[in-house]
Scaffold this motif. Structure first.
Motif, PDB file in Angstrom:
ATOM      1  N   LEU A   1       0.858  -1.181   0.000  1.00 39.24           N
ATOM      2  CA  LEU A   1       0.000   0.000   0.000  1.00 39.24           C
ATOM      3  C   LEU A   1       0.896   1.233   0.000  1.00 39.24           C
ATOM      4  O   LEU A   1       1.915   1.256   0.694  1.00 39.24           O
ATOM      5  CB  LEU A   1      -0.883   0.050   1.248  1.00 39.24           C
ATOM      6  CG  LEU A   1      -2.014  -0.965   1.366  1.00 39.24           C
ATOM      7  CD1 LEU A   1      -2.626  -0.885   2.754  1.00 39.24           C
ATOM      8  CD2 LEU A   1      -3.071  -0.705   0.312  1.00 39.24           C
ATOM      9  N   PRO A   2       0.538   2.272  -0.759  1.00 37.22           N
ATOM     10  CA  PRO A   2       1.266   3.536  -0.605  1.00 37.22           C
ATOM     11  C   PRO A   2       1.124   4.025   0.830  1.00 37.22           C
ATOM     12  O   PRO A   2       0.130   3.730   1.507  1.00 37.22           O
ATOM     13  CB  PRO A   2       0.554   4.474  -1.589  1.00 37.22           C
ATOM     14  CG  PRO A   2      -0.206   3.587  -2.515  1.00 37.22           C
ATOM     15  CD  PRO A   2      -0.549   2.361  -1.736  1.00 37.22           C
ATOM     16  N   GLY A   3       2.110   4.779   1.301  1.00 40.55           N
ATOM     17  CA  GLY A   3       2.104   5.217   2.691  1.00 40.55           C
ATOM     18  C   GLY A   3       0.849   5.954   3.097  1.00 40.55           C
ATOM     19  O   GLY A   3       0.307   5.747   4.188  1.00 40.55           O
ATOM     20  N   ASP A   4       0.341   6.834   2.209  1.00 36.75           N
ATOM     21  CA  ASP A   4      -0.832   7.617   2.591  1.00 36.75           C
ATOM     22  C   ASP A   4      -2.078   6.750   2.690  1.00 36.75           C
ATOM     23  O   ASP A   4      -2.976   7.019   3.493  1.00 36.75           O
ATOM     24  CB  ASP A   4      -1.054   8.775   1.611  1.00 36.75           C
ATOM     25  CG  ASP A   4      -1.169   8.315   0.165  1.00 36.75           C
ATOM     26  OD1 ASP A   4      -0.792   7.167  -0.129  1.00 36.75           O
ATOM     27  OD2 ASP A   4      -1.630   9.113  -0.674  1.00 36.75           O
ATOM     28  N   LEU A   5      -2.149   5.681   1.893  1.00 40.70           N
ATOM     29  CA  LEU A   5      -3.301   4.790   1.982  1.00 40.70           C
ATOM     30  C   LEU A   5      -3.145   3.789   3.119  1.00 40.70           C
ATOM     31  O   LEU A   5      -4.136   3.350   3.707  1.00 40.70           O
ATOM     32  CB  LEU A   5      -3.495   4.047   0.658  1.00 40.70           C
ATOM     33  CG  LEU A   5      -3.867   4.913  -0.553  1.00 40.70           C
ATOM     34  CD1 LEU A   5      -4.041   4.044  -1.795  1.00 40.70           C
ATOM     35  CD2 LEU A   5      -5.146   5.703  -0.288  1.00 40.70           C
ATOM     36  N   ALA A   6      -1.905   3.424   3.438  1.00 40.47           N
ATOM     37  CA  ALA A   6      -1.686   2.463   4.522  1.00 40.47           C
ATOM     38  C   ALA A   6      -2.214   3.004   5.845  1.00 40.47           C
ATOM     39  O   ALA A   6      -2.767   2.263   6.662  1.00 40.47           O
ATOM     40  CB  ALA A   6      -0.198   2.135   4.636  1.00 40.47           C
ATOM     41  N   ALA A   7      -2.061   4.307   6.058  1.00 36.90           N
ATOM     42  CA  ALA A   7      -2.517   4.895   7.314  1.00 36.90           C
ATOM     43  C   ALA A   7      -4.026   4.756   7.492  1.00 36.90           C
ATOM     44  O   ALA A   7      -4.523   4.666   8.623  1.00 36.90           O
ATOM     45  CB  ALA A   7      -2.112   6.366   7.376  1.00 36.90           C
TER      46      ALA A   7
END
Length: 493
Positions: free
Chosen positions: A26-32
């Protein structure tokens, strides 16, 4: 199917493996967002769309894309292309890519690409994959070795690499972690002294004769209690996403390191240099010149791809577009230049001279530009690629900064409001424009517009009023917004 059985040395057309096709990526912004209590199990359309764009990026930037056989089944961004419900033209393009050895399934220990998985969570997708192999597709298959004992020894080395490398994460230096994970130095230190140290301690307590799987690491440290790993729900905690990114990066290097194929990290994730593999205390054989040369090649290849191609999204390219692009002179010239420079100049661990570096990188960049023009021409949308831009409003004063990004529910507050004084001070207002996949200002590809400063009479009180008026959800961070973009000073409000 004997003529389709390959080993990695048979892959002669710039082979790569893309981390973004890992079903846990997951991209970092979506992982959050996977930490939220109300996050649904499974992948959201945004998650699938990001992975689908990265599938296309990898097909554009490789001669042969090697994909773990499991990802053809458990990654929706891949499987959606061959299901009966797929667009007929796109489905045929996917089959053509398989049959043309542009997409090559990697078989870890199995010999049959349609073999059953003990863990299959999507049996209907697995059946569709089996029907595809039976009726329409005859892909080339790659293993480390088709002798089962030799293959077992190779895969065991990969397992040991992941198991033993878990303990090195706690020794990573703070400054590179801060830079590549986009966190403050204090957070990087807390990450090392907290969850990464806990992982290392836990790893040393496991059975010496059993390998540590990524799933076990997820269950112990990352996955929300009471849920399954495949549901993609993460625990709360400010270091969970960063730790996940490091574990995933480490996991996805195992096969490329052992096989010699190029590992590509997606722009929305930390680069390979985050793992600091060139340090003496991290390398398995610190005095081996050939190992150092090959590591330089692998780290440089990842950096080269991110620098040349990173800011672009290929979400607007169809698979049909890509099959047409791969027949053009421009695309073939670009991929040949990658193969010649990355695999040829670094062959057998040698390091290119400065002149070879300049010539090789110059050729790759020049031919990449030509390839992009060809992509626009063959694209049904006439775009070929697009840049996905985000806009952020940044307010800064007295060491405090609030970043509000369009389209995101959570805003970031850097600095301590409690430490603010009651004195007057200036408030700067800045608009930032950056690539969604370029990880913000750190990509160096953004732009900002600074408006004339405002004067605060009481910094602490006025900041409290700003946050109260904003009313949105705010998360405190240890890092101030970075200003790596070209900045323009506006004479007008």
């Amino acid at each position: 199917m004997a003529e389709q059985q390959l080993i990695f040395k048979d892959l002669s057309r710039y082979p790569v493996m893309a981390q973004a096709l890992d079903n846990q990526w997951l991209p970092g912004d979506l992982a959050a967002t996977r930490q939220r209590a109300n996050a649904p199990a499974g992948r959201s359309p945004d998650h699938v769309g990001a992975a689908a764009a990265e599938l296309r990026r990898a097909l554009v930037n490789s001669g042969t894309l090697v994909v773990n056989r499991a990802y053809f089944i458990n990654n929706q961004a891949v499987s959606v292309n061959y299901l009966p419900s797929a667009d007929p033209e796109e489905r045929q393009a996917f089959i053509d890519l398989l049959n043309g050895r542009a997409l090559v399934p990697f078989l870890y220990s199995e010999r049959d690409p349609g073999a059953e998985f003990a863990w299959t969570n999507v049996p209907q997708v697995h059946r569709a994959w089996q029907r595809l192999l039976t009726d329409e597709a005859e892909p080339a298959l790659v293993r480390f070795d088709w002798d089962d004992e030799a293959n077992r020894e190779a895969t065991e080395r990969i397992n040991q690499f992941f198991s033993s490398s878990l303990t090195t994460l706690m020794r990573l230096r703070e400054a590179p972690l801060s830079k590549h994970l986009d966190i403050g130095l204090a957070q990087a230190r807390a990450l090392k002294e907290g969850i990464l140290t806990d992982m290392a301690r836990w790893a040393t307590q496991q059975d010496l004769y059993a390998t540590i799987t990524r799933e076990a690491v997820y269950k112990e440290f990352l996955t929300r209690p009471g849920t399954e790993v495949h549901e993609g729900l993460l625990r709360e905690g400010e270091h969970i996403v960063a730790a996940k990114q490091l574990v995933d990066l480490l996991y996805n290097l195992g096969v490329p390191k052992a096989s010699g194929v190029t590992a590509l990290t997606p722009p929305g994730s930390p680069p390979r240099t985050t793992l600091q593999e060139l340090r003496d205390d991290v390398r398995s054989r610190p005095d081996d010149p050939e190992q150092i040369g090959l590591l330089l090649r692998d780290v440089f290849a990842d950096a080269l791809h991110r620098a040349v191609d990173g800011p672009r999204s290929y979400g607007s390219l169809s698979l049909s577009d890509i099959t047409r692009l791969r027949t053009t002179e421009e695309w073939n010239g670009y991929v040949n230049s990658l193969d010649s420079f990355v695999r040829g100049s670094f062959r057998d661990g040698r390091v290119p001279t400065p002149e070879e570096f300049r010539a090789g990188t110059g050729d790759v960049a020049r031919l990449h530009r030509g390839m992009l023009k060809a992509a626009r021409k063959v694209s049904g949308s006439q775009q070929g690629f697009q840049r996905e831009m985000k806009v952020a409003l940044v307010l800064e004063s007295a060491g405090i900064a609030l970043q509000v990004t369009a389209g995101e529910e959570v805003s970031l507050l850097a600095g301590s409001l409690q430490m603010a004084t009651a004195l007057a001070g200036a408030l700067s207002v800045r608009l930032e424009f950056f690539d969604r996949e370029g990880r913000g200002a750190r990509s160096g590809l953004g732009h900002s517009l600074t408006l004339p400063s405002l004067q605060l009479r009481n910094v602490r009180k006025d900041w409290e009023e700003i946050l109260k008026s904003y009313g949105g959800r705010v998360v405190e961070t240890g890092a101030s917004p970075r200003r790596g973009q070209a900045d323009q000073q506006s004479p007008h409000v």
